[in-house]
Design a protein around this motif. Sequence first.
Motif, mmCIF file in Angstrom:
data_model
loop_
_atom_site.group_PDB
_atom_site.id
_atom_site.type_symbol
_atom_site.label_atom_id
_atom_site.label_comp_id
_atom_site.label_asym_id
_atom_site.label_seq_id
_atom_site.Cartn_x
_atom_site.Cartn_y
_atom_site.Cartn_z
ATOM 1 N N VAL B 332 0.833 -1.200 0.000
ATOM 2 C CA VAL B 332 0.000 0.000 0.000
ATOM 3 C C VAL B 332 0.867 1.250 0.000
ATOM 4 N N ILE B 333 1.836 1.299 0.922
ATOM 5 C CA ILE B 333 2.684 2.489 1.039
ATOM 6 C C ILE B 333 3.486 2.701 -0.246
ATOM 7 N N THR B 334 4.106 1.613 -0.763
ATOM 8 C CA THR B 334 4.911 1.750 -1.969
ATOM 9 C C THR B 334 4.065 2.264 -3.122
ATOM 10 N N ASN B 335 2.872 1.689 -3.282
ATOM 11 C CA ASN B 335 2.020 2.131 -4.379
ATOM 12 C C ASN B 335 1.620 3.594 -4.232
ATOM 13 N N LEU B 336 1.286 4.002 -3.008
ATOM 14 C CA LEU B 336 0.888 5.394 -2.793
ATOM 15 C C LEU B 336 2.054 6.340 -3.077
ATOM 16 N N VAL B 337 3.247 5.983 -2.562
ATOM 17 C CA VAL B 337 4.414 6.846 -2.758
ATOM 18 C C VAL B 337 4.744 6.967 -4.241
ATOM 19 N N VAL B 338 4.765 5.810 -4.929
ATOM 20 C CA VAL B 338 5.119 5.820 -6.347
ATOM 21 C C VAL B 338 4.086 6.599 -7.161
ATOM 22 N N PHE B 339 2.808 6.401 -6.824
ATOM 23 C CA PHE B 339 1.758 7.118 -7.540
ATOM 24 C C PHE B 339 1.913 8.625 -7.336
ATOM 25 N N GLY B 340 2.167 9.016 -6.095
ATOM 26 C CA GLY B 340 2.330 10.442 -5.776
ATOM 27 C C GLY B 340 3.544 11.034 -6.467
ATOM 28 N N LEU B 341 4.676 10.310 -6.419
ATOM 29 C CA LEU B 341 5.894 10.823 -7.042
ATOM 30 C C LEU B 341 5.733 10.916 -8.555
ATOM 31 N N GLY B 342 4.940 9.994 -9.119
ATOM 32 C CA GLY B 342 4.733 9.960 -10.569
ATOM 33 C C GLY B 342 4.131 11.240 -11.115
ATOM 34 N N PHE B 343 3.500 12.020 -10.242
ATOM 35 C CA PHE B 343 2.954 13.301 -10.683
ATOM 36 C C PHE B 343 4.065 14.278 -11.029
ATOM 37 N N PHE B 344 5.175 14.173 -10.295
ATOM 38 C CA PHE B 344 6.192 15.220 -10.388
ATOM 39 C C PHE B 344 7.460 14.766 -11.072
ATOM 40 N N ILE B 345 7.841 13.510 -10.872
ATOM 41 C CA ILE B 345 9.094 13.089 -11.471
ATOM 42 C C ILE B 345 8.859 11.889 -12.368
ATOM 43 N N ASP B 346 9.696 11.815 -13.372
ATOM 44 C CA ASP B 346 9.522 10.816 -14.412
ATOM 45 C C ASP B 346 9.959 9.438 -13.915
ATOM 46 N N PHE B 347 9.677 8.454 -14.739
ATOM 47 C CA PHE B 347 9.907 7.087 -14.338
ATOM 48 C C PHE B 347 11.329 6.802 -13.838
ATOM 49 N N PHE B 348 12.335 7.268 -14.596
ATOM 50 C CA PHE B 348 13.702 6.847 -14.288
ATOM 51 C C PHE B 348 14.158 7.312 -12.913
ATOM 52 N N LEU B 383 2.723 3.492 -12.184
ATOM 53 C CA LEU B 383 3.326 4.713 -12.708
ATOM 54 C C LEU B 383 2.604 5.193 -13.947
ATOM 55 N N GLN B 384 2.236 4.217 -14.783
ATOM 56 C CA GLN B 384 1.560 4.562 -16.020
ATOM 57 C C GLN B 384 0.244 5.265 -15.693
ATOM 58 N N THR B 385 -0.457 4.794 -14.665
ATOM 59 C CA THR B 385 -1.698 5.431 -14.235
ATOM 60 C C THR B 385 -1.416 6.841 -13.732
ATOM 61 N N SER B 386 -0.347 6.948 -12.978
ATOM 62 C CA SER B 386 0.029 8.237 -12.409
ATOM 63 C C SER B 386 0.302 9.269 -13.507
ATOM 64 N N PHE B 387 0.958 8.812 -14.585
ATOM 65 C CA PHE B 387 1.277 9.733 -15.677
ATOM 66 C C PHE B 387 0.026 10.265 -16.363
ATOM 67 N N LEU B 388 -1.104 9.545 -16.184
ATOM 68 C CA LEU B 388 -2.354 9.919 -16.850
ATOM 69 C C LEU B 388 -3.245 10.800 -15.986
ATOM 70 N N THR B 389 -2.942 10.843 -14.677
ATOM 71 C CA THR B 389 -3.910 11.418 -13.750
ATOM 72 C C THR B 389 -3.769 12.929 -13.615
ATOM 73 N N PRO B 390 -4.885 13.677 -13.853
ATOM 74 C CA PRO B 390 -4.840 15.124 -13.666
ATOM 75 C C PRO B 390 -4.654 15.459 -12.187
ATOM 76 N N PRO B 391 -4.165 16.640 -11.861
ATOM 77 C CA PRO B 391 -3.776 17.685 -12.807
ATOM 78 C C PRO B 391 -2.312 17.630 -13.224
ATOM 79 N N PHE B 392 -1.542 16.667 -12.652
ATOM 80 C CA PHE B 392 -0.100 16.747 -12.884
ATOM 81 C C PHE B 392 0.448 15.738 -13.878
#
Lengths: 181, 441
Positions: B332-348, B383-392
Amino acid sequence: MPKLLDAIDAASVRIGQLAAWLGLGMVGAAVTVTLGAKVGALFGAPLRFVALDELQWYLFSATFLFAAPWALKEGAHVRVDVVQSRLGPRGRAWIDLIGGVVLLLPFALFAVYVTWPTAMESLRLREASPDAGGLARWPLKLAVPFAFGLLFLQGLSTTLRAGAVALGRAAADEATAGEAR
Amino acid sequence: MDHALGVAMFAVTLLLIFVGYPVAFTLAGSAMLFSAVGMAAGYFDLDFLSIFPERLFGIMGNSILLAVPYFVLMGTVLQRSGLAEDLLHTIGLLFGKRRGGIALAVVLVGALLAAATGVVGASVVSMGMISLPVMLRHGYSPTLATGTICASGTLGQIIPPSIVLIVLADQLGTSPGALFRGALIPGFALAGLYAAYVAFVAWRNPAAAPALPDEDLEVRGAALLKRVAFVLLPPLALILLVLGSIFAGWATPTEAGALGAFGAMILAALRRRLSFDALRGSVFETAKLTTMVVFLLVGSTAFTLVFTGLDGDLWIQGALTSLPGGRVGLLVITNLVVFGLGFFIDFFEIAFIVLPLVLPAAQELGITGEALVWFGVMLGLNLQTSFLTPPFGFALFYLRSVTPPEVPTSTIYRGVVPFIAIQAVALALVIAFPELVTALV
């Protein structure tokens, strides 16, 4: 001073673009090695090109090491633009000035300092590949401190230019401020 | 038990990254800052940094990372020579007579072509430039058009042979081939669900996705067949060959990538589209992208060395393994952190910063072997979901940059909502049924 900075920038672009073309050499080496092994295996005698195989990652290393200053100049290293995109050109120049002085330049200097002894040792021993028929290892190790030295010089140029913009001595130039991805 | 400096390093570095200096140098520079602070405070031993050269040579000789420039070059050659554009156009002609045909073509090309690059920005921008004007001109609803392009552009993250999966494999210490096989079912299931959604909209609401009128299908009959044979089949065959040789175990992803890049150049040359400008553009873009990726890894290597020296790794590992719920808590924590970070920083950046921190905890909680492959595919989907999610979301910005001003940003946001729902369902399924990933591994 501006002339010196122009010279550094020009050198970074030249060297970086030259390094980029090595990518085609990588493809050539890899295709030869792969086909040699696979097609050879069909006839029961897989061909092994040890030197070409090593050349692949020599070229890979040379590409990213020597393209790094060019990528810095062109703003190709990714940044997070949440704060940056809200600032004007001078605000962005402040980030590049402070980041250059505090983050990039100390690291580049450290990298030269810490890889130099390894390179010298390798040169002294004329270090070779552990595999028979491989390439000499020392030129690759020697390239590392030089590449970081070039990165330091380009960092100096980028940072000084950003400083001029931050202090209002020069107009913002896209190449210096970098492109936010 | 004094982790204070490690915690401070983590917090300060994250803050610095958000200020906007290049991430690679922020990581490396923060390593310099905190090793100095640590030494002054008597906590840090310089020996931790003296293995930096060794780590650097490790990166230089890494045969998995070697695949990155090959796949990027394959993708950029297909794009810069115009073969990708032709492909989209031809599939559009093939499906044009049906309602929703062009949108379906976008999903298909996204799955195929993005697979060759795995770079979200490149595929969203190029598909946006090519297909958005066509769809809008023919009366597609802007919501459906923009949503389809954004979502399809991110498909390449998860469909093999994406460089995202290659880097994930390197960081997780598994083989890229295993990750490719693991991502196969979820990736194609997603593409299928996207296509089903587009077909559903076209059926329920014909005005949103009209068929092309006959006069726009300028190529028909035998001419169209010829077009299919010369434009559609060769790149399709190339991509299938590359994938097939990896899955059959005939070639490693690195070998297959090199052959794929070579093949793309041959195809472009055969169609007389490999101009010097196109080749130079592809080679330069490949070098810059590769450098960017490798330097991120160099920076994060320096960061991790110092962070470990300050016992920060023990702090993170302790925190992650003592979460309530054990394994579930970690997921849960890893998914939340990765999803949140995906708004601001790219995959690599995420792969290089977050994975080394999470991995030891995951392994301690029994996520190893096949489960590790599942873990990687799950993060990729997330991450792919995160890249799609508004507003970021990244994909949204990229599409915005090539969308005509009369299409408001809110349209793009509304357009991706159904696709985010599809993503969420797929992610939930992969988490609930790891067999979806491990069946083919």
